[in-house]
Write a protein that holds these residues in place. Structure first.
Motif, short mmCIF file in Angstrom:
data_model
loop_
_atom_site.label_atom_id
_atom_site.label_comp_id
_atom_site.label_asym_id
_atom_site.label_seq_id
_atom_site.Cartn_x
_atom_site.Cartn_y
_atom_site.Cartn_z
N ALA A 116 0.86 -1.18 0.00
CA ALA A 116 0.00 0.00 0.00
C ALA A 116 0.89 1.23 0.00
O ALA A 116 1.97 1.24 0.60
CB ALA A 116 -0.91 -0.01 1.22
N VAL A 117 0.46 2.27 -0.70
CA VAL A 117 1.26 3.50 -0.79
C VAL A 117 0.37 4.69 -0.46
O VAL A 117 -0.86 4.60 -0.51
CB VAL A 117 1.84 3.67 -2.22
CG1 VAL A 117 2.83 2.57 -2.53
CG2 VAL A 117 0.72 3.70 -3.26
N GLU B 194 -2.75 11.10 -7.10
CA GLU B 194 -3.83 11.59 -7.96
C GLU B 194 -4.80 10.46 -8.33
O GLU B 194 -5.95 10.72 -8.68
CB GLU B 194 -3.27 12.24 -9.22
CG GLU B 194 -2.57 11.29 -10.17
CD GLU B 194 -1.14 10.96 -9.76
OE1 GLU B 194 -0.56 10.08 -10.39
OE2 GLU B 194 -0.63 11.59 -8.81
N ALA B 195 -4.35 9.20 -8.23
CA ALA B 195 -5.21 8.07 -8.57
C ALA B 195 -6.45 8.03 -7.68
O ALA B 195 -7.53 7.62 -8.13
CB ALA B 195 -4.43 6.76 -8.45
N GLU C 10 -7.42 1.94 -10.12
CA GLU C 10 -7.27 0.66 -9.43
C GLU C 10 -5.81 0.24 -9.29
O GLU C 10 -5.49 -0.58 -8.44
CB GLU C 10 -8.05 -0.43 -10.17
CG GLU C 10 -9.54 -0.16 -10.30
CD GLU C 10 -10.24 0.00 -8.97
OE1 GLU C 10 -9.80 -0.63 -7.98
OE2 GLU C 10 -11.24 0.75 -8.89
N THR C 11 -4.92 0.79 -10.11
CA THR C 11 -3.50 0.44 -10.03
C THR C 11 -2.79 1.29 -8.98
O THR C 11 -1.97 0.79 -8.22
CB THR C 11 -2.81 0.63 -11.39
OG1 THR C 11 -3.45 -0.22 -12.36
CG2 THR C 11 -1.34 0.29 -11.30
N GLY C 12 -3.12 2.58 -8.93
CA GLY C 12 -2.39 3.47 -8.03
C GLY C 12 -0.97 3.66 -8.52
O GLY C 12 -0.73 3.85 -9.72
N LEU D 263 2.61 2.16 -17.90
CA LEU D 263 2.53 2.89 -16.64
C LEU D 263 3.91 3.07 -16.02
O LEU D 263 4.23 4.12 -15.46
CB LEU D 263 1.62 2.14 -15.67
CG LEU D 263 0.12 2.13 -16.00
CD1 LEU D 263 -0.62 1.23 -15.02
CD2 LEU D 263 -0.46 3.54 -15.97
N LYS D 264 4.74 2.04 -16.12
CA LYS D 264 6.06 2.10 -15.51
C LYS D 264 6.98 3.07 -16.24
O LYS D 264 7.79 3.77 -15.61
CB LYS D 264 6.69 0.69 -15.49
CG LYS D 264 7.88 0.57 -14.54
CD LYS D 264 8.30 -0.87 -14.43
CE LYS D 264 9.47 -1.02 -13.47
NZ LYS D 264 9.12 -0.68 -12.08
#
Length: 368
Positions: free
Chosen positions: A135-136, A140-141, A259-261, A352-353
């Motif tokens: 968890a982070v 903005e997600a 959902e990815t964050g 995304l990465k």
């Protein structure tokens, strides 16, 4: 940590150090139930606390006795979000345990039945056995997710009102109701048609209700369209590279982001595929080599990738060639689409990465 590129600590869920204690948490609106287990899954202690800031502090003080600890919180974010934010602010290591995964591990607990301590124990043992993403802190997600969820709620309410309006129209005049296409009562053209029809009817309770419903439907449709524009603007700012992926529209890109964050919490493309529920599950026997549907992972994220796959099947030639090749090798149509979804999960992870600078990256499906 350097002031340059931020990095996330890798959580070693194999727990080679048996002194690590896992704190499984079953969150509820009013109470948090926590179970501590050792590296072998043996229960060490049980504690509950109010699901309030004072309860968060109580649990943090209770777990101070364990020098090395990892929190495993069931992924019910509308009741556990504040608690996890408190843990992260305190410098704790936290993983989210998908609700379906915690349910599966609850069935493996020796005690039968279902209770909060059993659910918390299942969360702890799931974190012990699985490679779960860390968890982070909110990014903005979270804002995108809140807007997206709010829009879906409004659309759901609008659809229910359209259904009620259709039944009232059927009661007033079945022939007119039959002329209205299904699922289009929210469109301006059909709104106007219904309003003109109602204006010709004698005043009655049913007509009054229809007038009220059509007004509310218009309001909801306008607000949903406004939210869609706001979401699309955020997508262009934060993940424009996803829009370069054939078949991925703004709403699908927004759902992936929501959902990815922070994608850096996933250690690899394979770990991300497990989170999306697109990683294949072997179902082979003898000379038959197949994989079956993976019902785990984040189902909303899985649905977004599924929409992209179905769109590519219809209009993206490289994807159509890929699916044809899979079927030529003996895959059914369903199995071929699952393979395409797995490929798309890998592409989404890479996009995304790599970040927005790779918005024009190659998104072509390689023929298999």
């Amino acid at each position: 940590m350097s002031t340059g590129q931020a990095t996330l600590p890798l959580l070693n869920t194999t727990l080679e150090n048996c002194r690590m204690v896992i704190i499984g948490v079953d969150p509820h609106k009013d109470v948090l139930v926590a179970v501590a287990v050792d590296g072998n899954g043996r229960q060490l202690a049980l504690r509950d606390a109010p699901a309030r800031p004072r309860g968060y502090k109580t649990l943090l003080a209770w777990t101070a006795q364990f020098e090395q600890r990892l929190w495993a919180v069931e992924d019910v974010r509308h009741v556990a979000g504040g608690f996890v934010r408190c843990l992260l602010a305190a410098g704790e290591s936290v993983v989210w345990v998908p609700t379906q995964m915690s349910s599966d591990y609850r069935k493996k607990v020796r005690a039968s039945g279902k209770s909060d301590p059993i659910d918390a124990l299942a969360c702890a043992r799931a974190a012990l056995a699985e490679d779960l993403p860390a968890a982070v802190p909110d990014t903005e997600a979270r804002n995108v997710k809140m807007l997206l969820d709010h829009r879906e709620d409004l659309v759901g309410e609008m659809v229910r009102m359209c259904s009620r309006l259709r039944w009232h129209l059927h009661d007033i005049d079945p022939d007119f109701a039959a002329t209205i296409p299904k699922h289009k009562l929210h469109r301006p053209k059909w709104n106007k048609s219904v309003q003109e029809f109602l204006a010709r009817q004698a005043g009655s309770v049913a007509v009054a209700i229809c007038v009220e419903l059509i007004g509310r439907i218009q309001e909801l449709a306008q607000r949903a369209a406004q939210l869609e524009r706001e979401i699309a603007a955020l997508v262009v700012i934060h993940v424009p590279q996803l829009l370069a992926l054939e078949g991925c529209g703004p709403l699908s890109a927004a759902r992936i982001l929501a959902e990815t964050g922070d994608v850096r919490r996933f250690t690899s493309a394979a770990a991300y595929a497990m989170h999306t529920g697109t990683a294949p599950i072997p179902a082979s026997s003898g000379n038959t080599h197949r994989v079956r549907l993976n019902r785990g992972g984040n189902r909303r994220l899985n649905a977004a990738i599924h929409r992209i796959a179905i769109t590519q099947k219809r209009m993206h030639e490289p994807a159509r060639t890929y699916l044809d090749n899979r079927r030529a090798k003996g895959n059914s149509n369903t199995e071929a689409i699952r393979a395409l979804k797995r490929h798309l999960a890998r592409r989404v992870y890479a996009l995304l990465k790599n970040g927005p600078d790779h918005a024009q990256a190659d998104t072509t499906v390689q023929a298999a």
